[in-house]
Design an enzyme around this catalytic site. Sequence first.
Site, PDB file in Angstrom:
ATOM      1  N   TYR A   1       1.010  -0.860   0.333  1.00  0.00           N
ATOM      2  CA  TYR A   1      -0.099   0.180   0.100  1.00  0.00           C
ATOM      3  C   TYR A   1       1.054   1.366  -0.180  1.00  0.00           C
ATOM      4  CZ  TYR A   1      -4.179  -2.284  -0.220  1.00  0.00           C
ATOM      5  OH  TYR A   1      -5.216  -3.435  -0.397  1.00  0.00           O
TER       6      TYR A   1
ATOM      7  N   ASN B   1     -12.836   3.389  -7.091  1.00  0.00           N
ATOM      8  CA  ASN B   1     -10.993   3.559  -7.005  1.00  0.00           C
ATOM      9  C   ASN B   1     -11.119   3.758  -6.087  1.00  0.00           C
ATOM     10  OD1 ASN B   1     -11.310   2.875  -9.158  1.00  0.00           O
ATOM     11  ND2 ASN B   1     -11.106   4.247 -10.768  1.00  0.00           N
ATOM     12  N   VAL B   2      -9.623   4.523  -5.809  1.00  0.00           N
ATOM     13  CA  VAL B   2      -9.290   4.779  -4.073  1.00  0.00           C
ATOM     14  C   VAL B   2      -7.752   5.799  -4.161  1.00  0.00           C
ATOM     15  CG1 VAL B   2     -10.432   2.535  -3.041  1.00  0.00           C
ATOM     16  CG2 VAL B   2      -7.722   2.751  -3.901  1.00  0.00           C
TER      17      VAL B   2
ATOM     18  N   HIS C   1     -15.118   1.946  -1.942  1.00  0.00           N
ATOM     19  CA  HIS C   1     -14.116   0.902  -1.468  1.00  0.00           C
ATOM     20  C   HIS C   1     -13.354   2.039  -0.656  1.00  0.00           C
ATOM     21  CE1 HIS C   1     -14.786  -1.982  -5.218  1.00  0.00           C
ATOM     22  NE2 HIS C   1     -16.130  -1.810  -3.939  1.00  0.00           N
TER      23      HIS C   1
ATOM     24  N   CYS D   1      -3.723   2.778  20.641  1.00  0.00           N
ATOM     25  CA  CYS D   1      -3.762   1.191  21.317  1.00  0.00           C
ATOM     26  C   CYS D   1      -2.974  -0.009  21.062  1.00  0.00           C
ATOM     27  CB  CYS D   1      -5.495   0.749  21.210  1.00  0.00           C
ATOM     28  SG  CYS D   1      -5.637   0.317  19.188  1.00  0.00           S
TER      29      CYS D   1
ATOM     30  N   ASN E   1     -15.748   1.324 -22.234  1.00  0.00           N
ATOM     31  CA  ASN E   1     -14.100   0.187 -21.768  1.00  0.00           C
ATOM     32  C   ASN E   1     -14.142  -0.483 -23.165  1.00  0.00           C
ATOM     33  OD1 ASN E   1     -13.584  -1.751 -21.460  1.00  0.00           O
ATOM     34  ND2 ASN E   1     -14.425  -2.217 -18.930  1.00  0.00           N
TER      35      ASN E   1
HETATM   36  C1  BV8 Z   1     -18.779  -7.799  -0.002  1.00  0.00           C
HETATM   37  C2  BV8 Z   1      -9.741  -1.529  -2.024  1.00  0.00           C
HETATM   38  C3  BV8 Z   1     -19.756  -8.722   1.848  1.00  0.00           C
HETATM   39  C4  BV8 Z   1      -8.370  -1.874  -2.041  1.00  0.00           C
HETATM   40  C5  BV8 Z   1     -11.037  -3.321  -3.611  1.00  0.00           C
HETATM   41  C6  BV8 Z   1     -15.356 -14.887  -1.600  1.00  0.00           C
HETATM   42  C7  BV8 Z   1     -15.721 -15.063   0.048  1.00  0.00           C
HETATM   43  C8  BV8 Z   1     -15.310 -13.258   0.550  1.00  0.00           C
HETATM   44  C9  BV8 Z   1     -15.667 -12.441  -0.611  1.00  0.00           C
HETATM   45  C10 BV8 Z   1     -16.530 -12.747  -1.235  1.00  0.00           C
HETATM   46  C11 BV8 Z   1     -16.009 -14.060  -2.220  1.00  0.00           C
HETATM   47  N1  BV8 Z   1     -17.275 -14.549  -3.423  1.00  0.00           N
HETATM   48  C12 BV8 Z   1     -17.047 -12.939  -3.890  1.00  0.00           C
HETATM   49  C13 BV8 Z   1     -17.035 -12.181  -3.221  1.00  0.00           C
HETATM   50  C14 BV8 Z   1     -17.512 -11.074  -3.194  1.00  0.00           C
HETATM   51  C15 BV8 Z   1     -16.355 -10.222  -3.455  1.00  0.00           C
HETATM   52  C16 BV8 Z   1     -15.720 -10.521  -4.432  1.00  0.00           C
HETATM   53  O1  BV8 Z   1     -17.082  -9.497  -4.997  1.00  0.00           O
HETATM   54  N2  BV8 Z   1     -14.586 -11.022  -5.506  1.00  0.00           N
HETATM   55  C17 BV8 Z   1     -14.695 -11.299  -6.783  1.00  0.00           C
HETATM   56  C18 BV8 Z   1     -12.774 -11.013  -7.343  1.00  0.00           C
HETATM   57  C19 BV8 Z   1     -15.700 -12.248  -7.347  1.00  0.00           C
HETATM   58  N3  BV8 Z   1     -16.395  -9.322  -2.720  1.00  0.00           N
HETATM   59  C20 BV8 Z   1     -16.144  -8.147  -1.351  1.00  0.00           C
HETATM   60  O2  BV8 Z   1     -15.296  -9.037  -1.008  1.00  0.00           O
HETATM   61  C21 BV8 Z   1     -16.596  -7.032  -1.245  1.00  0.00           C
HETATM   62  N4  BV8 Z   1     -17.399  -6.857   0.124  1.00  0.00           N
HETATM   63  O3  BV8 Z   1     -18.391  -8.921  -0.382  1.00  0.00           O
HETATM   64  O4  BV8 Z   1     -18.643  -8.027   1.710  1.00  0.00           O
HETATM   65  C22 BV8 Z   1     -18.868 -10.355   2.267  1.00  0.00           C
HETATM   66  C23 BV8 Z   1     -17.914 -10.010   3.593  1.00  0.00           C
HETATM   67  C24 BV8 Z   1     -17.911 -11.480   3.957  1.00  0.00           C
HETATM   68  C25 BV8 Z   1     -17.975 -12.323   3.295  1.00  0.00           C
HETATM   69  C26 BV8 Z   1     -18.744 -12.507   1.729  1.00  0.00           C
HETATM   70  C27 BV8 Z   1     -19.147 -11.626   1.126  1.00  0.00           C
HETATM   71  C28 BV8 Z   1     -15.312  -5.962  -1.012  1.00  0.00           C
HETATM   72  C29 BV8 Z   1     -15.573  -5.443  -2.455  1.00  0.00           C
HETATM   73  C30 BV8 Z   1     -14.098  -4.621  -2.482  1.00  0.00           C
HETATM   74  C31 BV8 Z   1     -12.337  -4.977  -2.875  1.00  0.00           C
HETATM   75  N5  BV8 Z   1     -11.846  -3.634  -2.422  1.00  0.00           N
HETATM   76  N6  BV8 Z   1     -10.525  -2.009  -3.705  1.00  0.00           N
HETATM   77  C32 BV8 Z   1      -7.840  -1.832  -2.671  1.00  0.00           C
HETATM   78  O5  BV8 Z   1      -7.921  -0.994  -3.859  1.00  0.00           O
HETATM   79  O6  BV8 Z   1      -6.280  -2.358  -2.213  1.00  0.00           O
HETATM   80  S1  BV8 Z   1     -11.721  -4.024  -5.196  1.00  0.00           S
HETATM   81  C33 BV8 Z   1     -10.614  -2.797  -6.256  1.00  0.00           C
HETATM   82  O7  BV8 Z   1     -11.079  -4.402  -7.463  1.00  0.00           O
HETATM   83  C34 BV8 Z   1     -11.225  -1.742  -6.637  1.00  0.00           C
HETATM   84  O8  BV8 Z   1     -10.884  -1.486  -5.892  1.00  0.00           O
HETATM   85  C35 BV8 Z   1     -12.246  -2.662  -7.866  1.00  0.00           C
HETATM   86  O9  BV8 Z   1     -13.158  -2.202  -7.047  1.00  0.00           O
HETATM   87  C36 BV8 Z   1     -11.708  -3.738  -8.210  1.00  0.00           C
HETATM   88  C37 BV8 Z   1     -11.164  -4.286  -9.353  1.00  0.00           C
HETATM   89  O10 BV8 Z   1     -12.247  -4.177 -10.257  1.00  0.00           O
HETATM   90  P1  BV8 Z   1     -12.186  -2.914 -11.538  1.00  0.00           P
HETATM   91  O11 BV8 Z   1     -12.073  -1.588 -10.923  1.00  0.00           O
HETATM   92  O12 BV8 Z   1     -13.332  -3.387 -12.620  1.00  0.00           O
HETATM   93  O13 BV8 Z   1     -10.685  -2.475 -12.761  1.00  0.00           O
HETATM   94  P2  BV8 Z   1     -10.307  -4.038 -12.785  1.00  0.00           P
HETATM   95  O14 BV8 Z   1      -8.708  -4.661 -12.693  1.00  0.00           O
HETATM   96  O15 BV8 Z   1     -11.309  -5.158 -12.210  1.00  0.00           O
HETATM   97  O16 BV8 Z   1     -10.990  -3.777 -14.493  1.00  0.00           O
HETATM   98  C38 BV8 Z   1     -10.161  -2.838 -14.635  1.00  0.00           C
HETATM   99  C39 BV8 Z   1     -11.131  -2.131 -16.471  1.00  0.00           C
HETATM  100  O17 BV8 Z   1     -11.271  -1.071 -17.045  1.00  0.00           O
HETATM  101  C40 BV8 Z   1     -11.534  -4.178 -17.517  1.00  0.00           C
HETATM  102  O18 BV8 Z   1     -12.399  -3.987 -17.742  1.00  0.00           O
HETATM  103  C41 BV8 Z   1     -10.390  -2.591 -18.795  1.00  0.00           C
HETATM  104  O19 BV8 Z   1     -11.073  -3.139 -19.691  1.00  0.00           O
HETATM  105  C42 BV8 Z   1     -10.909  -1.227 -18.168  1.00  0.00           C
HETATM  106  N7  BV8 Z   1      -9.584  -0.428 -18.858  1.00  0.00           N
HETATM  107  C43 BV8 Z   1      -8.768  -0.303 -19.078  1.00  0.00           C
HETATM  108  N8  BV8 Z   1      -7.904   0.846 -19.327  1.00  0.00           N
HETATM  109  C44 BV8 Z   1      -9.104   1.666 -19.306  1.00  0.00           C
HETATM  110  C45 BV8 Z   1     -10.711   1.245 -19.251  1.00  0.00           C
HETATM  111  N9  BV8 Z   1     -11.407   1.367 -19.257  1.00  0.00           N
HETATM  112  C46 BV8 Z   1     -11.897   2.239 -19.585  1.00  0.00           C
HETATM  113  N10 BV8 Z   1     -11.041   3.204 -20.158  1.00  0.00           N
HETATM  114  C47 BV8 Z   1      -9.370   2.723 -19.507  1.00  0.00           C
HETATM  115  N11 BV8 Z   1      -8.637   3.345 -20.327  1.00  0.00           N
END
Ligand code: BV8
Length: 253
Positions: free
Chosen positions: A70, A105-106, A122, A152, A215
């Site tokens: 981080y 985004n963060v 997030h 703490c 996208n």
């Molecule tokens: C939750 C902060 C309730 C941190 C992030 C098993 C156990 C536990 C949970 C789960 C599980 N299975 C599923 C889940 C739910 C899980 C989840 O969804 N997992 C996914 C992987 C399947 N979600 C969670 O855990 C959430 N909490 O559900 O709580 C719970 C509680 C306990 C148990 C169960 C449920 C929390 C999710 C938040 C996680 N934190 N960020 C940090 O930043 O370090 S998520 C992080 O990744 C980002 O914030 C963002 O959300 C995500 C990435 O996604 P995107 O933003 O879409 O980015 P990505 O790289 O994926 O895609 C980029 C896109 O941009 C592409 O499409 C690309 O084509 C496009 N692109 C590229 N260039 C461009 C462009 N577009 C436009 N212009 C360009 N130039």
Amino acid sequence: MAEIQFHPDLIEELHAAQHVVVLTGAGTSAESGVPTFREAQTGLWAKYNPEELATPQAFRRNPKLVWDWYTWRRELVAQAQPNPGHYALAELETLVPNLTLITQNVDSLHQRAGSHNVIELHGNISRIVCSKERRVVDTWPDTGDVPRCPHCNAPLRPDVVWFGENLPQEAIYLAYKVSGDCDLFLCVGTSALVHPAASLPVAAIQNDIMTVEVNPNTTPLTPHADFHLQGPSGQVLPALVEALKQFRNRHSG
Ligand code: BV8
């Protein structure tokens, strides 16, 4: 990129919209040099998968590795600049009666570009909190190890939502509310894979709200969106704002 053409229905809907909701993901910051989660991590982090590092388990198992990851990202974000896509969304906020910007985004780049009504689903990487009390801590000694809370002594952590952690209740409640009750939903730069954020465009579609995806690639949302504007947000969003302004000039008076 050749002159981007927009369907007249989209421009007319944007012109008439009283409330526009925008959901952004990491792709919106890609042109600012902030790597998306889908891209392989660069350099030092090439061998780690973000979804394994951004978890409470990883922090418990190896707090220094997660803290250092981080720190690296925080420094990268601090040096990044908003790109034309961020600025276009900030300008769009001034052109419609009400715009709610929901971001996954963060990196604070929307706020730094001038957007005001931002919901951070997030958290924010630049805010550091106590891992136990979640109280914000502004300064900490650089001991070379994971710094500890002055109150703490628990390890400090970034104030972001990790996988497996709940989202801020207020943020996700408001995000669902506006996503299901707006006039136009823009989904920009997200792979639409991470929940519950990925269910927000579904709320818009289920309420017959025009949903537009920006996208360069397709996502699980693409087949369900009314329009897929295929291209980088740093080019598509400024062109969309320009098309709205030209529409209004042609139809003003
Ligand atoms: C939750 C902060 C309730 C941190 C992030 C098993 C156990 C536990 C949970 C789960 C599980 N299975 C599923 C889940 C739910 C899980 C989840 O969804 N997992 C996914 C992987 C399947 N979600 C969670 O855990 C959430 N909490 O559900 O709580 C719970 C509680 C306990 C148990 C169960 C449920 C929390 C999710 C938040 C996680 N934190 N960020 C940090 O930043 O370090 S998520 C992080 O990744 C980002 O914030 C963002 O959300 C995500 C990435 O996604 P995107 O933003 O879409 O980015 P990505 O790289 O994926 O895609 C980029 C896109 O941009 C592409 O499409 C690309 O084509 C496009 N692109 C590229 N260039 C461009 C462009 N577009 C436009 N212009 C360009 N130039």
